[in-house]
Design a protein around this motif. Sequence first.
Motif, short mmCIF file in Angstrom:
data_model
loop_
_atom_site.label_atom_id
_atom_site.label_comp_id
_atom_site.label_asym_id
_atom_site.label_seq_id
_atom_site.Cartn_x
_atom_site.Cartn_y
_atom_site.Cartn_z
N ALA A 108 0.95 -1.34 -0.16
CA ALA A 108 0.16 0.01 0.05
C ALA A 108 0.62 1.23 0.15
O ALA A 108 0.52 2.40 -0.40
CB ALA A 108 -0.96 0.10 1.26
N VAL A 109 2.12 1.01 0.69
CA VAL A 109 3.17 2.29 0.58
C VAL A 109 3.35 2.54 -0.92
O VAL A 109 3.27 3.84 -1.49
CB VAL A 109 4.26 2.13 1.16
CG1 VAL A 109 5.11 0.89 0.58
CG2 VAL A 109 5.11 3.44 1.42
N THR A 116 -6.95 4.48 -0.77
CA THR A 116 -6.15 3.88 0.48
C THR A 116 -4.94 4.80 0.90
O THR A 116 -4.71 5.90 0.55
CB THR A 116 -5.29 2.82 -0.42
OG1 THR A 116 -4.32 3.48 -1.27
CG2 THR A 116 -6.16 1.85 -1.12
N SER A 119 -1.51 5.21 3.59
CA SER A 119 -0.40 4.64 4.33
C SER A 119 0.42 5.72 5.13
O SER A 119 0.16 6.79 4.87
CB SER A 119 0.44 3.97 3.09
OG SER A 119 -0.19 3.10 2.46
N GLU A 170 0.43 -0.15 5.80
CA GLU A 170 0.13 0.26 4.29
C GLU A 170 -1.30 -0.27 4.27
O GLU A 170 -1.65 -1.36 5.17
CB GLU A 170 1.10 -0.79 3.51
CG GLU A 170 2.51 -0.39 3.37
CD GLU A 170 3.46 -1.65 3.00
OE1 GLU A 170 2.96 -2.61 2.69
OE2 GLU A 170 4.52 -1.51 2.87
N ASN A 171 -2.04 0.33 3.53
CA ASN A 171 -3.57 0.20 3.46
C ASN A 171 -3.88 -0.01 4.95
O ASN A 171 -4.60 -0.84 5.31
CB ASN A 171 -3.82 -1.38 2.62
CG ASN A 171 -4.98 -1.34 2.48
OD1 ASN A 171 -5.99 -0.74 2.42
ND2 ASN A 171 -5.28 -2.71 1.88
#
Length: 876
Positions: A14-15, A821, A823, A840-841
């Motif tokens: 997700a980053v 999303t 992060s 992340e996420n």
Amino acid sequence: MLKLSYGASVGALAVAIAGPAVAQEAVAPRQGGLNEIVVTATKRTESLQDVAISVNALGEDELDNLGVDTFGDYLDQLPSVTAGASGPGQSTIYIRGLASTTPNLTTAGVAGLAPNVALYLDEQPLAQPGRNLDVYAADLERIEVLGGPQGTLFGASSQAGVVRLITNKPSLSGFAAKAKAETSFTKGGETSYKGELMLNMPVTDRIALRGVVFLDDQGGYIDNVQGTRSMRDSARFREEGTVRYNGVPVSSGRAGFQSSPEDLAYIDSEVTFIEADNARLVEDNFNDTQYAGFRASALFEVNNDWTVTVSHMRQSLESDGVFFADPELDGLDDLEIQRFSDDRLEDDFSNTSWTVEGRIGALELLYTGAYTDRETQQNVGYSDYLFVGQYIPYYMCDTAVAYPGSVDVAPADPTCYAPNLSVSSNSDTTVFTQELRFSTPQDLRVRATVGGFYSDLTLKERNDYFYASEMVRGADGVTRGFAPIYPFTNTEVTGTTGRAFPGYFSDPGPLPEGAGFRNDVKRTDKQWGIFGEASFDIVPDVLTITGGARYYDVEVDLEGAATSAFCKLNSPIFGANAGVPVEDQVNIPGCGGGNLSLLYGPDNEFGNPDKATASGVIFKGTLTFTPTEDLLFYATYSEGFRPGLLNRPGGTQGPGDYVVPYELETDEVTNYEIGWKTELMDRQLRLNGSAFYVDISRLQTSIFDPNIVNLVYSDNAADARIYGVEGDFTVAPYAAPGLTVTGAFSFLDTKITEVLIPTNDVIEGESLAYAPEFQGNLRVRYEWDLSDSLTAHIMPQVNHSGSKYTDIIEINKLKLDSYTTFSMTAGVTADMWSAELFGENLTDTRAEVAGNFNFDVPRITTNRPLTVGLRVKFDY
């Protein structure tokens, strides 16, 4: 070939999804203000702000800060870029919404379109039909993404843009070492680990070596849950009036196969359906992936004017399971699926490249070449095919099921056997490229770059389709299943010449037991070109005109065969062979499939093209206006093209007057663009962007429409157009040292303007594939001193993508929902080390990043669930 044992999933971090779109130093200067970005987008070394091209770049520190390592990671940083992805090593890049279809990996060789985005590793193109190389982003200097046609400098597969991975080169400046390690934990999934080590070492004052090794083990997060499936779900047994999940009615035409109530009553009352049960394959978090490999390079500085650089890279990628789920199946959640065969992929490549740079008088010379050898071995669960494959009952059921009225030859108790379908896919791709170019000094009022390019790609692909795998003799004396047979081209083995035609086959046979079909093809793509760009300063330092052109010559050839085993055995369908011993069923007349050498060979009797060929000239022109040192405006006209290919089912009669073409023509794009590069507020604000109109002629697409032919084929389906605006910004205020705000956006309006095929598969006015109307991201990074030796940072990020479609073919189209999303990272940095926590996420969003509907069931690829971890780095 490097081989390791591994498992792990390629879900995009997700980053990566929430990252920025422009490169800059990771740490803004402590006094604030912007840093310079250097790129080689025009095959010259220049400041990003001086290049009259839409270029996004991610620098080395930025890549580290964002945790970018894999294909999905670095593409998700850029709002103008999307990817049709079904897992690691299985993605296709799209830029500015110029997309038409989701690639089918099991037909990449025989029906895969050439990419329209060129993927480069340093100076060498790596784009391949059907599936791009998933190059691990280890020890990269930067990643550059060039939007819009770049055909004059980069050739055939750059009609939508170019993605360039620029590696760090050996340095003579001294010994250097870097190491980083990371572990992360995914909600509901497995733990992931990664590590990377780089060493740079001068050997003499003229020779330096550099090497990097990496291992990335990504834990799975999708569950294969228990379930059963039978042939009762086959498309052959659909009720009249059936509407697909995506809302498109099933055709009532010749291949619609909507059964009458009488046939369904017979099937339900008389037929025994043996269920496939996946109990032995049930596994939590079964989509593991591991990347492993190294790159070693050497620099030899011959003298002050000449250098030689040689590099060798090997990478092994092994993946289990699948990266899509089945959220529409009752009882399953959004990270669960039922698979009935063992899905796995081994994707290994080795790459050797060499570059010679020097000077002849005032001219700069560069010669570069590369050789890549890629081997993939993949097993794909194919049971989903029964949802759309109307002919499956012919192969896996007794005669009375395929022909309910044929009771006179039917067994008393007809049976449909368990649909444990799978495809064994093996491919070997080799690519040899060379380029020679000359450049005049950059400080001349008239300057130019000219050169020549050659590429030779050979893709050998063999797919075996497994249906009923066991030979079972029933009480009626009929053998059910598929006997091991020989390819019908194999004269040397069978000794029979009556049906043994000349052509390519990779394996002397017999086919593996249980294989009902085989695609065995060799595809060659050869191209050469002569190119050049020249610039003239009408008003030095203020007004410049640039013109470019490329002559191209492309040739695509196809050899091989599609072999069928179905009439070479005592089968429930072809019962006339009952009693014939298996060993005598090698060359029964009337069996086999299609020999591509007969269709496309130089002496074919049908008058079909021997090869798909294309040649011509494309142009580019740019006017650049630089009123001040910090302002640049440009207007560009550019053209791009993509080569065609030959169609395996060429000549098949479709509805009305439609005939599947033997040869797919090139599709061409014309791009009109204005852009701006600005640094404002005493270089505290960078604001770059462009607005463009793209006209697309004869857009290529892959089509799977059983109403026409039960094979994937390609056609020039439509004309289309794209309107778009994209931009990025960076703010680094002097008043807040350590603060950097970065963002990017993309607006697209795509439309099919004219349908070129007389079918209902494409509709005028509909959008192109993978073209969200809006994408954008925003990141804020703030750094502050904890002490004289420690610096802390925090970096929240957000990323948004609008909804998009996966195809322009109506029966294959699936709509993916929009998503947002979030992060965040936080850490501390000392002189030679750093440690960072990342999340992340953070909202655990199921971002629908890709999908397909080729088999009338939605298969949606989502991002990795909520993941938290720790990464540490050492830099000497």
